[in-house]
Write an enzyme that holds these catalytic residues in place. Structure first.
Site, short mmCIF file in Angstrom:
data_model
loop_
_atom_site.label_atom_id
_atom_site.label_comp_id
_atom_site.label_asym_id
_atom_site.label_seq_id
_atom_site.Cartn_x
_atom_site.Cartn_y
_atom_site.Cartn_z
N ASP A 187 52.46 34.85 86.93
CA ASP A 187 53.26 36.03 87.23
C ASP A 187 53.36 36.30 88.81
OD1 ASP A 187 53.76 36.75 84.51
OD2 ASP A 187 51.83 37.92 84.37
N TYR A 202 40.93 29.15 84.59
CA TYR A 202 41.40 30.07 85.47
C TYR A 202 40.18 30.64 86.42
CZ TYR A 202 45.89 30.84 83.24
OH TYR A 202 47.10 30.80 82.93
#
Length: 243
Positions: A52, A110
């Protein structure tokens, strides 16, 4: 025809996400434009997954088909010469024509960085989520262990995503404090929309004492309202994709 897999590092601050958009600057758009400049071919990058707006990557993976005969070791430098300074191809490999950066990914890792201090630190402005409140890091570490395993993470997904299943497997979670930084690293077979950011927001609220429930109970509830806020995008990094 060749199938080229590239590994990309980028700072997402100036981009509206990885995925190409018709009217906004994207990482994919910059990469495809750069590849066109060196190959005169309009390619359509296949990538491991979108990130994003504001999200960074240390190891995003994509692939594209091309007829160029540039030696594989020279492809990163050639593409980089046409890219802005906040995007870099750091590796390139020639793979089978069947390879697909998204469908062949086995797991992803992540990293999320929280700046936990009294004042903002300018050097960390674009790459961390600022939290000025006192946090019980030991409690956060203890609760984070409930993430490991196969669970239904429906309560940790933002609206606006359609998936076949909300069940995901988390293989490893590491939460640690280094000075003013709290760093979460999490590895799983896949992640729902905003899942990592909601996990971080929930752990922060647990650390502040705003959420009294165990993370285990929140996961089992499947209720988004029982989890915490969605942490800021700028603290999130796609660290590595495994194949």
């Amino acid at each position: 025809m060749r199938n080229i897999m590239i590994t990309i590092e980028y700072k997402g601050t100036n981009y509206y996400g990885f995925q190409r958009q018709s009217d906004r600057l994207s990482v994919q758009g910059c990469l495809e434009d750069a590849i066109y400049k060196i190959t005169s071919e309009k390619v359509n990058l296949t990538y491991s997954g979108r990130t994003d707006a504001g999200v960074h990557a240390l190891g995003q993976v994509a692939n594209f088909y091309t007829n160029i005969r540039i030696p594989i070791e020279k492809i990163p430098g050639a593409i980089n010469s046409k890219l802005p300074d906040d995007i870099r191809v750091i590796d390139a490999k020639e793979v089978s024509l069947e390879f697909h950066a998204r469908y062949h990914a086995k797991r992803k890792r992540y990293k999320y960085i929280v700046l936990n201090s009294k004042y903002k630190r300018p050097i960390y402005n674009d790459i961390s989520y600022f939290v000025k409140y006192d946090l019980d890091i030991d409690k956060m570490i203890q609760e984070s262990r409930h993430l490991i395993g196969t669970h239904d993470f429906k309560g940790f997904m933002s609206t606006g995503s359609s998936v076949k299943t909300t069940i995901r497997t988390i293989y490893e979670v590491e939460l640690k404090k280094e000075g003013d930084l709290i760093i979460l690293e999490i590895e799983g077979n896949g992640f729902l929309y905003n899942m990592v950011r909601i996990i971080v927001g929930t752990l922060i609220d647990i650390g502040r004492g705003r959420i009294k429930s165990s993370l285990k109970d929140i996961i089992e509830s499947n209720d988004r309202k029982k989890a915490g806020n969605t942490a800021d995008s700028k603290g999130l990094f796609l660290q590595k994709v495994y194949y």
